[in-house]
Enzyme design. Structure first.
Site, PDB file in Angstrom:
ATOM      1  N   THR A   1       0.823  -1.222   0.000  1.00  0.00           N
ATOM      2  CA  THR A   1       0.000   0.000   0.000  1.00  0.00           C
ATOM      3  C   THR A   1       0.845   1.255   0.000  1.00  0.00           C
ATOM      4  O   THR A   1       0.497   2.248  -0.647  1.00  0.00           O
ATOM      5  CB  THR A   1      -0.917   0.002   1.246  1.00  0.00           C
ATOM      6  OG1 THR A   1      -1.804  -1.092   1.135  1.00  0.00           O
ATOM      7  CG2 THR A   1      -1.704   1.277   1.378  1.00  0.00           C
TER       8      THR A   1
ATOM      9  N   SER B   1       1.406  -7.356  -1.281  1.00  0.00           N
ATOM     10  CA  SER B   1       2.066  -8.470  -0.577  1.00  0.00           C
ATOM     11  C   SER B   1       1.199  -9.731  -0.540  1.00  0.00           C
ATOM     12  O   SER B   1       1.689 -10.809  -0.222  1.00  0.00           O
ATOM     13  CB  SER B   1       2.494  -8.061   0.836  1.00  0.00           C
ATOM     14  OG  SER B   1       1.404  -7.994   1.714  1.00  0.00           O
TER      15      SER B   1
ATOM     16  N   THR C   1       1.580  -4.567   4.123  1.00  0.00           N
ATOM     17  CA  THR C   1       1.414  -4.974   5.526  1.00  0.00           C
ATOM     18  C   THR C   1       0.755  -6.346   5.671  1.00  0.00           C
ATOM     19  O   THR C   1       0.917  -7.003   6.693  1.00  0.00           O
ATOM     20  CB  THR C   1       0.548  -3.942   6.291  1.00  0.00           C
ATOM     21  OG1 THR C   1      -0.737  -3.861   5.672  1.00  0.00           O
ATOM     22  CG2 THR C   1       1.193  -2.581   6.310  1.00  0.00           C
ATOM     23  N   ASP C   2       0.019  -6.774   4.644  1.00  0.00           N
ATOM     24  CA  ASP C   2      -0.794  -7.990   4.823  1.00  0.00           C
ATOM     25  C   ASP C   2       0.045  -9.231   5.128  1.00  0.00           C
ATOM     26  O   ASP C   2      -0.362 -10.069   5.925  1.00  0.00           O
ATOM     27  CB  ASP C   2      -1.668  -8.237   3.585  1.00  0.00           C
ATOM     28  CG  ASP C   2      -2.790  -7.211   3.475  1.00  0.00           C
ATOM     29  OD1 ASP C   2      -3.070  -6.520   4.475  1.00  0.00           O
ATOM     30  OD2 ASP C   2      -3.382  -7.096   2.387  1.00  0.00           O
TER      31      ASP C   2
HETATM   32  N1  ASP Z   1      -2.767  -5.296   0.412  1.00  0.00           N
HETATM   33  C1  ASP Z   1      -1.677  -4.469   0.864  1.00  0.00           C
HETATM   34  C2  ASP Z   1      -0.408  -5.298   0.850  1.00  0.00           C
HETATM   35  O1  ASP Z   1      -0.207  -6.069   1.736  1.00  0.00           O
HETATM   36  C3  ASP Z   1      -1.961  -3.925   2.206  1.00  0.00           C
HETATM   37  C4  ASP Z   1      -0.910  -3.000   2.792  1.00  0.00           C
HETATM   38  O2  ASP Z   1       0.198  -2.870   2.338  1.00  0.00           O
HETATM   39  O3  ASP Z   1      -1.247  -2.311   3.795  1.00  0.00           O
HETATM   40  O4  ASP Z   1       0.372  -5.187  -0.044  1.00  0.00           O
END
Ligand code: ASP
Length: 333
Positions: free
Chosen positions: A12, A54, A85-86
């Site tokens: 993100t 991710s 973050t995922d």
């Molecule tokens: N879907 C995103 C990822 O993990 C979520 C994030 O980065 O907060 O790439």
């Protein structure tokens, strides 16, 4: 000035809005250009490894990240990885096993909002990641997020939208960051200056989450396909004994094939203790299930992949699984 390598992988933090939703498109250079203050902390070079949500990262990407760190290890004092973050906690755990020891910190960070947004946690997190990476108290593989520095083996994403997305499970944070100052919580351990890179993984495992009423025939379907099974049980751990013992016998049948079966818990905090209830005690004593105690699921999964990659026999697997690495497991006294 310290030299830091920024390895960008997407997430993100690097997204732009498209007609199909958010897609990582900003480069490592774009990220850095949003926070020029980083250049007064250290000398930075960047490497765009990939630019992925991710959700799309696989164990092969963890190996790519670890190989890049190995290739550049002698040229830098620290490594910062920008990441979605995922699955960040999985990558952080995996890197904790793939790269052990060494004096140079490896810091992962990301954000719940794109760095291009007016309201975003990205600027703070990326700046803090560099601030921690160049500080004298930095060590190990950690996630820096919302002012917390969390060991890779202890990190878990707990919130899908809020800025305080990560928690340190069952172990203190290594440091806190407030008002652009790093406050160490845990002392920096003495470690060998040269890290050990052990870069093979076997990702062929399955995580089976127990639900009330689950049937034992699932074991027969999974057994030919997978090299290890992680059972995510209830509470302190155990398997159901309905009217008969078929579930426990299915566990025994799996273990008799020589493939590891690891028991962990669906409960986030405080871990398993299979000795407490009959439903846990029997299968642990009789069949030799490997118990994960207070490890995070992310650490259980990645440690299992890493140990499977070494082709160990069942007993050596059990011993090595229960040997703490980067504070991933606290064994009962
Ligand atoms: N879907 C995103 C990822 O993990 C979520 C994030 O980065 O907060 O790439």
């Amino acid at each position: 000035m310290k030299r830091v390598l920024l390895l960008a992988t997407g997430g993100t933090i690097a997204t732009k809005q498209t007609s199909q939703g958010l897609v990582p498109q900003l480069t490592s250079e774009d990220l850095l250009s949003c926070i020029p203050e980083i250049n007064s902390l250290c000398q930075v070079n960047t490497l765009q490894l990939f630019n992925l949500d991710s959700t799309n990262l696989c164990p092969s990407h963890w190996i790519t990240i670890a190989e890049s760190i190995r290739e550049h290890y002698s040229q830098y004092d620290a490594f910062v990885i920008s990441h979605g973050t995922d699955t960040m906690a999985y990558t952080a755990s995996a890197l904790s096993y793939l790269i052990q020891g060494g004096s140079k910190p490896i810091v992962l960070t990301g954000a719940q909002q794109s760095i291009g947004n007016r309201e975003t946690d990205a600027r703070r997190n990326l700046y803090d990641a560099f601030l921690y990476a160049v500080s004298d108290c930095a060590w190990g593989v950690t996630i820096v997020f919302n002012g917390q520095v969390i060991l890779g083996t202890r990190a878990r994403k707990m919130r899908s939208k809020s800025y305080n997305a990560f928690a340190s499970i069952g172990y203190p944070e290594t440091a806190l960051i407030r008002d652009q100052k790093v406050y160490p919580v845990l002392p920096r351990p003495v470690s060998s200056p040269e890290p050990l890179f052990s870069l093979s993984l076997n990702p062929n495992l399955f995580v089976l989450k127990l639900i009330p009423g689950i049937r034992s025939d699932i074991f027969r379907l999974l057994q030919p396909q997978y090299d290890a099974l992680i059972l995510e049980g209830f509470g302190v751990g155990g398997v159901p004994y309905y009217a008969n013992q078929d579930f426990a016998e299915a566990v025994g049948a799996w273990i008799s094939t020589g493939k590891p079966l690891i028991m962990t818990t669906q409960v986030t905090y405080e871990g398993s203790d299979m000795s407490v209830y009959q439903v846990g005690h029997i299968i642990k004593e009789k069949y030799g299930v490997v118990e994960a105690y207070d490890m995070t699921l992310e650490a259980v999964v990645t440690k299992t992949m890493w140990l499977l990659g070494q082709g160990l026999d069942q007993n050596t697997f059990r011993t090595r699984f229960c040997t703490p690495i980067q504070h991933d497991i606290l064994l009962p006294e």
